[in-house]
Design a protein around this motif. Sequence first.
Motif, mmCIF file in Angstrom:
data_model
loop_
_atom_site.group_PDB
_atom_site.id
_atom_site.type_symbol
_atom_site.label_atom_id
_atom_site.label_comp_id
_atom_site.label_asym_id
_atom_site.label_seq_id
_atom_site.Cartn_x
_atom_site.Cartn_y
_atom_site.Cartn_z
ATOM 1 N N SER A 72 46.906 46.034 38.841
ATOM 2 C CA SER A 72 47.161 47.305 38.160
ATOM 3 C C SER A 72 47.867 47.053 36.828
ATOM 4 N N ALA A 73 48.379 45.826 36.657
ATOM 5 C CA ALA A 73 49.029 45.409 35.401
ATOM 6 C C ALA A 73 50.164 46.347 34.993
ATOM 7 N N VAL A 74 50.961 46.714 35.970
ATOM 8 C CA VAL A 74 52.100 47.591 35.659
ATOM 9 C C VAL A 74 53.439 46.910 35.948
ATOM 10 N N VAL A 75 53.391 45.729 36.553
ATOM 11 C CA VAL A 75 54.652 45.072 36.919
ATOM 12 C C VAL A 75 54.969 43.989 35.884
ATOM 13 N N TYR A 76 56.109 44.167 35.241
ATOM 14 C CA TYR A 76 56.542 43.229 34.196
ATOM 15 C C TYR A 76 57.639 42.329 34.739
ATOM 16 N N TRP A 122 61.591 39.346 44.854
ATOM 17 C CA TRP A 122 61.809 40.745 45.212
ATOM 18 C C TRP A 122 62.101 41.573 43.963
ATOM 19 N N PHE A 123 62.035 42.880 44.121
ATOM 20 C CA PHE A 123 62.345 43.776 42.996
ATOM 21 C C PHE A 123 63.738 43.452 42.467
ATOM 22 N N GLY A 124 63.842 43.428 41.159
ATOM 23 C CA GLY A 124 65.142 43.183 40.526
ATOM 24 C C GLY A 124 65.465 41.707 40.369
ATOM 25 N N GLN A 130 49.932 36.818 40.685
ATOM 26 C CA GLN A 130 51.077 37.584 41.181
ATOM 27 C C GLN A 130 51.061 37.573 42.707
ATOM 28 N N ASN A 131 50.012 37.010 43.286
ATOM 29 C CA ASN A 131 49.877 37.048 44.742
ATOM 30 C C ASN A 131 50.687 35.942 45.402
ATOM 31 N N VAL A 132 51.153 36.245 46.602
ATOM 32 C CA VAL A 132 51.965 35.273 47.338
ATOM 33 C C VAL A 132 51.156 34.688 48.497
ATOM 34 N N THR A 137 45.672 36.994 38.168
ATOM 35 C CA THR A 137 45.178 37.761 39.318
ATOM 36 C C THR A 137 46.282 38.569 40.003
ATOM 37 N N GLY A 138 45.831 39.620 40.696
ATOM 38 C CA GLY A 138 46.735 40.476 41.460
ATOM 39 C C GLY A 138 46.127 40.775 42.822
ATOM 40 N N ALA A 139 46.801 41.658 43.538
ATOM 41 C CA ALA A 139 46.455 41.918 44.940
ATOM 42 C C ALA A 139 44.982 42.283 45.148
ATOM 43 N N SER A 186 41.794 41.749 48.236
ATOM 44 C CA SER A 186 41.514 42.884 49.128
ATOM 45 C C SER A 186 40.211 42.674 49.897
ATOM 46 N N GLU A 187 39.257 41.960 49.290
ATOM 47 C CA GLU A 187 38.015 41.679 50.036
ATOM 48 C C GLU A 187 38.230 40.613 51.116
ATOM 49 N N SER A 188 39.408 40.017 51.140
ATOM 50 C CA SER A 188 39.762 39.100 52.240
ATOM 51 C C SER A 188 40.518 39.855 53.326
ATOM 52 N N ALA A 233 45.928 43.976 52.141
ATOM 53 C CA ALA A 233 46.132 45.263 51.455
ATOM 54 C C ALA A 233 46.738 45.069 50.070
ATOM 55 N N THR A 234 46.376 45.953 49.143
ATOM 56 C CA THR A 234 47.018 45.960 47.821
ATOM 57 C C THR A 234 48.326 46.761 47.936
ATOM 58 N N PHE A 235 49.045 46.873 46.828
ATOM 59 C CA PHE A 235 50.352 47.551 46.865
ATOM 60 C C PHE A 235 50.260 49.016 46.493
ATOM 61 N N ARG A 236 49.444 49.300 45.447
ATOM 62 C CA ARG A 236 49.394 50.669 44.934
ATOM 63 C C ARG A 236 48.086 51.335 45.331
ATOM 64 N N GLY A 237 47.986 52.630 45.044
ATOM 65 C CA GLY A 237 46.769 53.358 45.435
ATOM 66 C C GLY A 237 46.939 53.948 46.830
ATOM 67 N N PHE A 249 33.773 47.106 35.870
ATOM 68 C CA PHE A 249 34.304 47.870 36.990
ATOM 69 C C PHE A 249 33.479 47.591 38.233
ATOM 70 N N GLY A 250 34.135 47.011 39.209
ATOM 71 C CA GLY A 250 33.461 46.657 40.457
ATOM 72 C C GLY A 250 34.344 45.684 41.215
ATOM 73 N N LYS A 251 33.852 45.225 42.345
ATOM 74 C CA LYS A 251 34.649 44.313 43.170
ATOM 75 C C LYS A 251 34.657 42.909 42.571
ATOM 76 N N GLU A 277 38.608 42.175 31.754
ATOM 77 C CA GLU A 277 39.212 42.788 32.942
ATOM 78 C C GLU A 277 38.156 43.024 34.022
ATOM 79 N N ILE A 278 38.512 42.702 35.246
ATOM 80 C CA ILE A 278 37.643 43.002 36.392
ATOM 81 C C ILE A 278 38.469 43.788 37.390
ATOM 82 N N ASN A 279 38.055 45.009 37.636
ATOM 83 C CA ASN A 279 38.839 45.886 38.520
ATOM 84 C C ASN A 279 37.894 46.965 39.044
HETATM 85 P P1 OAD Z 1 48.414 46.606 42.842
HETATM 86 O O1 OAD Z 1 48.305 47.074 44.246
HETATM 87 O O2 OAD Z 1 49.377 47.280 41.947
HETATM 88 O O3 OAD Z 1 46.991 46.700 42.135
HETATM 89 C C1 OAD Z 1 45.828 46.211 42.730
HETATM 90 C C2 OAD Z 1 44.690 46.428 41.763
HETATM 91 O O4 OAD Z 1 43.532 45.838 42.321
HETATM 92 C C3 OAD Z 1 44.370 47.888 41.486
HETATM 93 O O5 OAD Z 1 44.248 48.071 40.080
HETATM 94 C C4 OAD Z 1 43.017 48.101 42.181
HETATM 95 O O6 OAD Z 1 42.197 49.040 41.484
HETATM 96 C C5 OAD Z 1 42.430 46.709 42.117
HETATM 97 N N1 OAD Z 1 41.447 46.357 43.164
HETATM 98 C C6 OAD Z 1 41.455 46.700 44.472
HETATM 99 N N2 OAD Z 1 40.413 46.144 45.122
HETATM 100 C C7 OAD Z 1 39.726 45.402 44.203
HETATM 101 C C8 OAD Z 1 38.569 44.566 44.246
HETATM 102 N N3 OAD Z 1 37.892 44.350 45.378
HETATM 103 N N4 OAD Z 1 38.170 43.970 43.105
HETATM 104 C C9 OAD Z 1 38.841 44.163 41.929
HETATM 105 N N5 OAD Z 1 39.941 44.939 41.837
HETATM 106 C C10 OAD Z 1 40.401 45.540 42.945
HETATM 107 O O7 OAD Z 1 48.677 45.015 42.919
HETATM 108 P P2 OAD Z 1 49.275 44.064 41.781
HETATM 109 O O8 OAD Z 1 48.794 44.446 40.448
HETATM 110 O O9 OAD Z 1 49.051 42.679 42.256
HETATM 111 O O10 OAD Z 1 55.145 42.367 43.341
HETATM 112 O O11 OAD Z 1 50.815 44.391 41.900
HETATM 113 C C11 OAD Z 1 51.722 43.677 41.118
HETATM 114 C C12 OAD Z 1 52.977 43.407 41.910
HETATM 115 O O12 OAD Z 1 53.493 44.635 42.424
HETATM 116 C C13 OAD Z 1 52.788 42.555 43.148
HETATM 117 O O13 OAD Z 1 52.775 41.180 42.866
HETATM 118 C C14 OAD Z 1 53.975 42.928 43.972
HETATM 119 C C15 OAD Z 1 53.932 44.417 43.801
HETATM 120 O O14 OAD Z 1 55.127 45.084 44.012
HETATM 121 C C16 OAD Z 1 56.151 41.884 44.072
HETATM 122 O O15 OAD Z 1 56.134 41.903 45.281
HETATM 123 C C17 OAD Z 1 57.266 41.316 43.252
#
Ligand code: OAD
Length: 247
Positions: A188-192, A159-161, A101-103, A22-24, A28-30, A33-37, A227-229, A210-212
């Motif tokens: 977003s599956a971009v952080v390795y 943290w980064f790095g 990946q969530n804290v 899982t990721g941010a 978000s429904e809680s 905020a997510t990180f990207r977008g 694709f959905g919440k 995948e659910i996104n």
């Molecule tokens: P991102 O913010 O990169 O991505 C969040 C993803 O959640 C996006 O692909 C959105 O489309 C999707 N999304 C948003 N709302 C949603 C919902 N209600 N249902 C389903 N999907 C939804 O967050 P992460 O992938 O978690 O790292 O980011 C990875 C890491 O980058 C984080 O752990 C953090 C950040 O920098 C550190 O802090 C080390």
Amino acid sequence: MTQIDKSLIDALRNAESIVFFTGAGISSESGIATFRGKEGLWNKFKPEELANFDAFIRNPELVWEWYNYRRKIVHEAQPNAAHLTIAEMQNHFKEVTVVTQNVDNLHRRAGSKKIFELHGNIEKNFCINCKKFHNKELDFSNGVPECDCGGLIRPGVVWFGEYLPEDQFRGGELAAMKADVFFVVGTSAVVYPAAGLVYTARASGATIVEINIEETEISSSVNYSYFGKAGEILPRIFEEYKLRADS
Ligand code: OAD
């Protein structure tokens, strides 16, 4: 309304080990905020000023201000239907593992038991010198709190790095290798290296789901994309599963 594939329900019926990566987005429904977008945190704040070790050494007050702000949001948030569904699934499958990946601790608060936290936990803190954990509430009345050894106390997040906590990453990797069905939820599956676990699971033969709310880097590599919440899709998948399991 999104249709859930019958073949996925069949895969779940045959599954012993299910993993939720899982990721941010799952939180978000809680209200977290997510990180990207467009509305993402990294669009408004600079990670290089807030989420790396050098920034902490340069300005620990600022970094703590940011983490205390996020900690408050997390404390006020509640697990949503996605976190709760994952926890409930523990009663229906032999093994349910969360690799997050969530804290924000929301999986634990929802009742999930087996959790690997790849990026740490915002509830935790440790000394930058001796690495001792200080998990009681910190006192900021005299500035940034210090350990008995004199080192500054920092948030227990990655943290980064920085390297991921080895035991957590190893646990996530083993779970990915063992998974029959591997759900990738709200990331977003971009952080390795975290995102690499999707490929570990795939190479080990797992069905990847995948659910996104939108397409991601990994969408073309998965078996099923919904694709959905997360708070709507996950309960639907589970409902379908329970209906068929009884039939
Ligand atoms: P991102 O913010 O990169 O991505 C969040 C993803 O959640 C996006 O692909 C959105 O489309 C999707 N999304 C948003 N709302 C949603 C919902 N209600 N249902 C389903 N999907 C939804 O967050 P992460 O992938 O978690 O790292 O980011 C990875 C890491 O980058 C984080 O752990 C953090 C950040 O920098 C550190 O802090 C080390």
